[in-house]
Design a protein around this motif. Structure first.
Motif, PDB file in Angstrom:
ATOM      1  N   MET B   1       0.681  -1.146  -0.257  1.00  0.00           N
ATOM      2  CA  MET B   1       0.097  -0.167  -0.115  1.00  0.00           C
ATOM      3  C   MET B   1       1.063   1.156  -0.066  1.00  0.00           C
ATOM      4  SD  MET B   1      -3.177   0.741  -0.011  1.00  0.00           S
ATOM      5  CE  MET B   1      -3.495   2.797  -0.116  1.00  0.00           C
ATOM      6  N   LEU B   2       1.916   1.331   0.942  1.00  0.00           N
ATOM      7  CA  LEU B   2       2.776   2.648   1.103  1.00  0.00           C
ATOM      8  C   LEU B   2       3.581   2.441  -0.175  1.00  0.00           C
ATOM      9  CD1 LEU B   2       3.454   4.572   3.172  1.00  0.00           C
ATOM     10  CD2 LEU B   2       5.534   3.140   3.660  1.00  0.00           C
ATOM     11  N   SER B   3       3.907   1.282  -0.831  1.00  0.00           N
ATOM     12  CA  SER B   3       4.839   1.413  -2.023  1.00  0.00           C
ATOM     13  C   SER B   3       3.949   2.019  -3.011  1.00  0.00           C
ATOM     14  CB  SER B   3       5.573   0.225  -2.184  1.00  0.00           C
ATOM     15  OG  SER B   3       4.464  -0.655  -2.672  1.00  0.00           O
ATOM     16  N   SER B   4       2.688   1.764  -3.110  1.00  0.00           N
ATOM     17  CA  SER B   4       2.163   2.114  -4.429  1.00  0.00           C
ATOM     18  C   SER B   4       1.833   3.678  -4.085  1.00  0.00           C
ATOM     19  CB  SER B   4       0.705   1.367  -4.347  1.00  0.00           C
ATOM     20  OG  SER B   4      -0.443   1.879  -3.387  1.00  0.00           O
ATOM     21  N   LYS B   6       3.885   5.709  -2.627  1.00  0.00           N
ATOM     22  CA  LYS B   6       5.240   6.427  -3.032  1.00  0.00           C
ATOM     23  C   LYS B   6       5.339   6.156  -4.652  1.00  0.00           C
ATOM     24  CE  LYS B   6       9.207   5.314  -0.226  1.00  0.00           C
ATOM     25  NZ  LYS B   6       9.856   4.506   0.325  1.00  0.00           N
ATOM     26  N   GLY B   7       4.847   5.008  -5.485  1.00  0.00           N
ATOM     27  CA  GLY B   7       4.973   4.936  -6.670  1.00  0.00           C
ATOM     28  C   GLY B   7       4.288   6.014  -7.092  1.00  0.00           C
ATOM     29  N   PHE B   8       2.984   6.125  -6.937  1.00  0.00           N
ATOM     30  CA  PHE B   8       2.199   7.223  -7.392  1.00  0.00           C
ATOM     31  C   PHE B   8       2.570   8.777  -7.182  1.00  0.00           C
ATOM     32  CE2 PHE B   8      -0.890  10.589  -7.326  1.00  0.00           C
ATOM     33  CZ  PHE B   8      -1.913  10.613  -8.491  1.00  0.00           C
ATOM     34  N   LEU B   9       3.233   9.012  -6.093  1.00  0.00           N
ATOM     35  CA  LEU B   9       3.832  10.253  -6.049  1.00  0.00           C
ATOM     36  C   LEU B   9       5.082  10.578  -6.828  1.00  0.00           C
ATOM     37  CD1 LEU B   9       3.717  11.060  -2.067  1.00  0.00           C
ATOM     38  CD2 LEU B   9       2.268  11.916  -3.779  1.00  0.00           C
ATOM     39  N   ARG B 305       2.258   3.482 -16.532  1.00  0.00           N
ATOM     40  CA  ARG B 305       1.581   2.788 -15.159  1.00  0.00           C
ATOM     41  C   ARG B 305       0.743   1.514 -15.611  1.00  0.00           C
ATOM     42  NH1 ARG B 305       2.426   4.662 -10.415  1.00  0.00           N
ATOM     43  NH2 ARG B 305       0.456   4.099  -9.393  1.00  0.00           N
ATOM     44  N   VAL B 306      -0.111   1.872 -16.367  1.00  0.00           N
ATOM     45  CA  VAL B 306      -1.085   0.792 -16.751  1.00  0.00           C
ATOM     46  C   VAL B 306      -0.152  -0.518 -17.236  1.00  0.00           C
ATOM     47  CG1 VAL B 306      -2.912   0.097 -18.253  1.00  0.00           C
ATOM     48  CG2 VAL B 306      -2.866   2.265 -17.301  1.00  0.00           C
ATOM     49  N   GLU B 307       0.809  -0.095 -18.052  1.00  0.00           N
ATOM     50  CA  GLU B 307       1.698  -1.289 -18.528  1.00  0.00           C
ATOM     51  C   GLU B 307       2.359  -2.037 -17.513  1.00  0.00           C
ATOM     52  OE1 GLU B 307       5.269  -0.541 -21.636  1.00  0.00           O
ATOM     53  OE2 GLU B 307       3.595   1.072 -21.688  1.00  0.00           O
ATOM     54  N   ASN B 308       2.821  -1.219 -16.684  1.00  0.00           N
ATOM     55  CA  ASN B 308       3.366  -2.046 -15.585  1.00  0.00           C
ATOM     56  C   ASN B 308       2.464  -2.921 -14.643  1.00  0.00           C
ATOM     57  OD1 ASN B 308       5.869  -0.883 -16.129  1.00  0.00           O
ATOM     58  ND2 ASN B 308       5.845   0.911 -14.900  1.00  0.00           N
ATOM     59  N   ARG B 309       1.181  -2.261 -14.371  1.00  0.00           N
ATOM     60  CA  ARG B 309       0.298  -2.954 -13.685  1.00  0.00           C
ATOM     61  C   ARG B 309      -0.080  -4.321 -14.431  1.00  0.00           C
ATOM     62  NH1 ARG B 309      -2.906  -0.156 -10.255  1.00  0.00           N
ATOM     63  NH2 ARG B 309      -1.067   0.879  -9.562  1.00  0.00           N
ATOM     64  N   LEU B 310      -0.027  -4.314 -15.768  1.00  0.00           N
ATOM     65  CA  LEU B 310      -0.449  -5.381 -16.472  1.00  0.00           C
ATOM     66  C   LEU B 310       0.613  -6.424 -16.569  1.00  0.00           C
ATOM     67  CD1 LEU B 310      -2.226  -3.869 -19.496  1.00  0.00           C
ATOM     68  CD2 LEU B 310      -3.274  -5.274 -17.834  1.00  0.00           C
ATOM     69  N   ASN B 311       1.912  -5.792 -16.451  1.00  0.00           N
ATOM     70  CA  ASN B 311       3.085  -6.873 -16.671  1.00  0.00           C
ATOM     71  C   ASN B 311       4.037  -6.520 -15.618  1.00  0.00           C
ATOM     72  OD1 ASN B 311       5.095  -8.529 -17.587  1.00  0.00           O
ATOM     73  ND2 ASN B 311       5.511  -7.415 -19.603  1.00  0.00           N
ATOM     74  N   GLY B 322      10.508   7.228 -12.413  1.00  0.00           N
ATOM     75  CA  GLY B 322       9.774   8.543 -12.112  1.00  0.00           C
ATOM     76  C   GLY B 322       9.858   9.583 -13.104  1.00  0.00           C
ATOM     77  N   VAL B 323      11.148   9.528 -14.063  1.00  0.00           N
ATOM     78  CA  VAL B 323      11.287  10.483 -14.949  1.00  0.00           C
ATOM     79  C   VAL B 323      10.444  10.464 -16.181  1.00  0.00           C
ATOM     80  CG1 VAL B 323      12.844  11.803 -16.324  1.00  0.00           C
ATOM     81  CG2 VAL B 323      13.670  10.790 -14.003  1.00  0.00           C
TER      82      VAL B 323
END
Lengths: 281, 323
Positions: B1-4, B6-9, B305-311, B322-323
């Protein structure tokens, strides 16, 4: 997925593609180049007595609204448009290729910096850059080349970074370094020659895309300034005759299709050729 | 949860940095413009006092960095400046024109995906058959066609010869959705076909790559029906590369919209931008360019982000997301 791993076609088919690519490019560019040289000496004049003529032996595809031979004028324009695209892509290849190589070698900061350049460059399609530059400096050939190059630099950076990282991790690079070759010699003898096939394939794909973008720019009047014939500009000026003289609109479009198709076929053929060499060696 | 979180930020921060960089680039380009914007508005023979007053009002007497920060601050407040040539807020012009351009780009995107992905998948499943060869030939040809020229050819055929659809101009949404849709159909098809060809080509190679994976063999060996194998196992795993290509096609689709609008004499954002370029209407050019650049920056980040979620497997080997 590297550009080379996409190759899955039987060799006969890719050889046929390579041949077709060369033939269709030659069909446009050989007469085009001859006419281009001829019309540097004798520029196209305006002849209102012979405007919008039907096809004849003298004018194979008729004449345009200003009395110029439609086919000859379009072929000269094709040479100009392709020339501009090729120059822009050579610039993008040099800039992107060397930036990618640098990013593969140097530390984290360079990687972040080039990553930022990649993301920023992709966000500026040629039309947008050209709109900015034309507002600033007015229409010009330099502006057009620059607008085209910017958008394609990121692709070259990414590819060359990937390829260079893979090559730099190989044992023969370590061997080259141990045998006291200077970094410059290592690059020239071992890194660049191994990167070349992938970059060349990408270059051909991008020339085709740049040509499509170039016709769009010159169609909008964001290309090189007026007297220079360009495929997009002549399409823009012939568009009003879509109903009464459709051949005027068809000819430049078909020339674009032949060129882009030819370049793509050539690129696919080269990719298969390199993949085959890699497999046999 | 925390990592997601962080990832979003990190994602939002990275996109924001890019956007600020892009806006600085655009602003400094336009601020370098030779000539004086106040003079463009008032004409060459304006009184020096009037010029100076306008300079002050527009903030042109401030240093460059201050001008940029003020401009950025106004943007965040929703104040997009005023057009030099129309004397109305840029936002008003833009929102009028977007009623045409946004549906056009959206329709083209939907058409491109709806055509390209199924055709590419079909070619992959029927690999090596005559249908595949015909499709691949069609894809090669369509990829080579400039979208705006395709627009002209389609007009010549469907509007001028068959009289099925209008040749150009926009009926307007107030005349009902059907006439408006009809006037957007030809330009959308012209935009969509070349993009659909590119999508189909990449979908085909993505699906072929997945079909060769061992888990497909396992699924078949378990006695799963072919449609179930394709829908449940092959489709989800071939989507990430297709999505990556789609996100790279979107900048070209947006700039294509500008060109195709011109062919069909549609008064959309593209026409607004071109008129502004010709009249050196700096605020309008700035905002139009910034809008497109911002769209591309966020669309690209979102699709990654969607791509990473899928794969999730690709997640670990990517650097500097991040960049």
């Amino acid at each position: 997925m590297s550009a080379l791993s996409l190759a899955r076609r039987p060799w006969g088919l890719s050889r046929a593609g390579l041949l077709w690519g060369v033939v269709s490019l030659a069909c446009v560019l050989l007469p085009g180049a001859a006419l281009w040289v001829y019309h540097q000496v004798h520029p196209f004049g305006i002849d209102l007595h012979h405007r919008l003529l039907a096809p004849s032996w003298q004018h194979w595809l008729g004449t345009d609204p200003l009395g110029r031979d439609t086919l000859a004028y379009t072929l000269v324009a094709a040479v100009n448009s392709l020339g501009i695209s090729v120059v822009a892509m050579v610039l993008a290849l040099c800039a992107g290729g060397s930036a990618g190589l640098l990013a593969a070698e140097k530390g984290r900061r360079t990687k972040i910096l080039t990553g930022g350049v990649v993301e920023l460059g992709i966000a500026f399609p040629p039309v947008i850059t050209a709109a900015l530059l034309v507002t600033l400096y007015g229409a010009g050939m330099g502006e057009e080349v620059f607008a085209l190059a910017i958008f394609f630099i990121p692709g070259f950076i990414r590819l060359s970074q990937q390829a260079a990282s893979a090559i730099l991790a190989q044992d023969y690079i370590a061997a080259a370094r141990l045998s006291a070759l200077t970094p410059w010699q290592t690059h020239m003898r071992h890194v660049l020659p191994n990167m070349a096939p992938g970059l060349l394939v990408q270059f051909s794909v991008n020339v085709a895309l740049a040509l499509l973008a170039e016709t769009g720019l010159s169609y909008l009047g964001l290309g090189a300034p007026p007297p220079l014939p360009e495929l997009g500009r002549i399409l823009a000026s012939y568009q009003v005759h879509l109903f009464d003289h459709p051949v005027l609109v068809v000819v430049p479009g078909v020339i674009v299709v032949l060129l882009v198709l030819g370049i793509n076929m050539l690129g696919d053929g080269l990719r298969d050729l390199f993949a085959r060499q890699e497999k046999t060696s | 949860m925390l990592s997601s979180v962080k990832g979003f930020l990190r994602f939002a921060g990275g996109r924001l940095v890019l956007l600020v960089l892009a806006s600085a680039l655009i602003f400094s380009c336009m601020a370098l413009l030779p000539g004086d914007p106040a003079e463009v508005i008032l004409g060459v023979d304006a009184q020096p006092e009037t010029l100076a007053a306008l300079h002050h009002k527009m903030g042109l007497d401030q240093p460059f960095a201050v001008q940029y920060v003020q401009w950025l601050g106004r943007l965040f407040q929703g104040n997009f400046g005023e057009s030099y040539s129309y004397n109305v807020p840029v936002w008003q012009l833009l929102s009028e024109r977007l009623q045409l351009s946004a549906p056009l780009a959206g329709l083209a995107l939907v058409l491109a995906v709806a055509l390209g992905v199924p055709l590419g998948g079909l070619a992959a499943i029927k690999r090596g058959s005559s249908a595949d060869i015909v499709l691949m030939g069609g894809i090669q040809l369509t990829k080579a066609v400039p979208d705006f020229w395709l627009g002209m050819v389609l007009t010549g055929f469907f509007a001028l010869t068959l009289h099925w659809l209008p040749a150009g101009g926009f009926a307007g949404w107030e005349s009902g959705p059907w006439p408006a849709f009809k006037s957007l159909l030809l330009p959308a098809v012209a935009l969509a076909l070349p993009q659909a060809a590119v999508l189909a080509r990449y979908t085909r190679s993505a699906v072929i790559a997945v079909l060769e994976e061992p888990f497909v063999l396992t699924a078949r060996a378990h006695g799963l029906s072919e449609p179930a194998v394709l829908l449940r196992h092959v489709l989800p795993r071939s989507l990430p590369p297709v999505l990556a290509v789609l996100s790279l096609q979107i900048p070209l689709l947006l700039s294509g919209t500008i060109i195709v609008e011109n062919v069909f004499n549609l008064k959309g954002t593209g026409a607004l931008l071109l008129d502004a370029v010709n009249q050196r209407d700096v605020p309008v050019v700035q905002i139009c360019v910034l809008l497109i650049v911002a769209l591309v920056i966020f669309e690209k980040g979102l699709s990654e982000r969607v791509e990473n979620r899928l794969n999730p497997r690709a997640h670990s080997d990517k650097e500097g997301q991040g960049v």
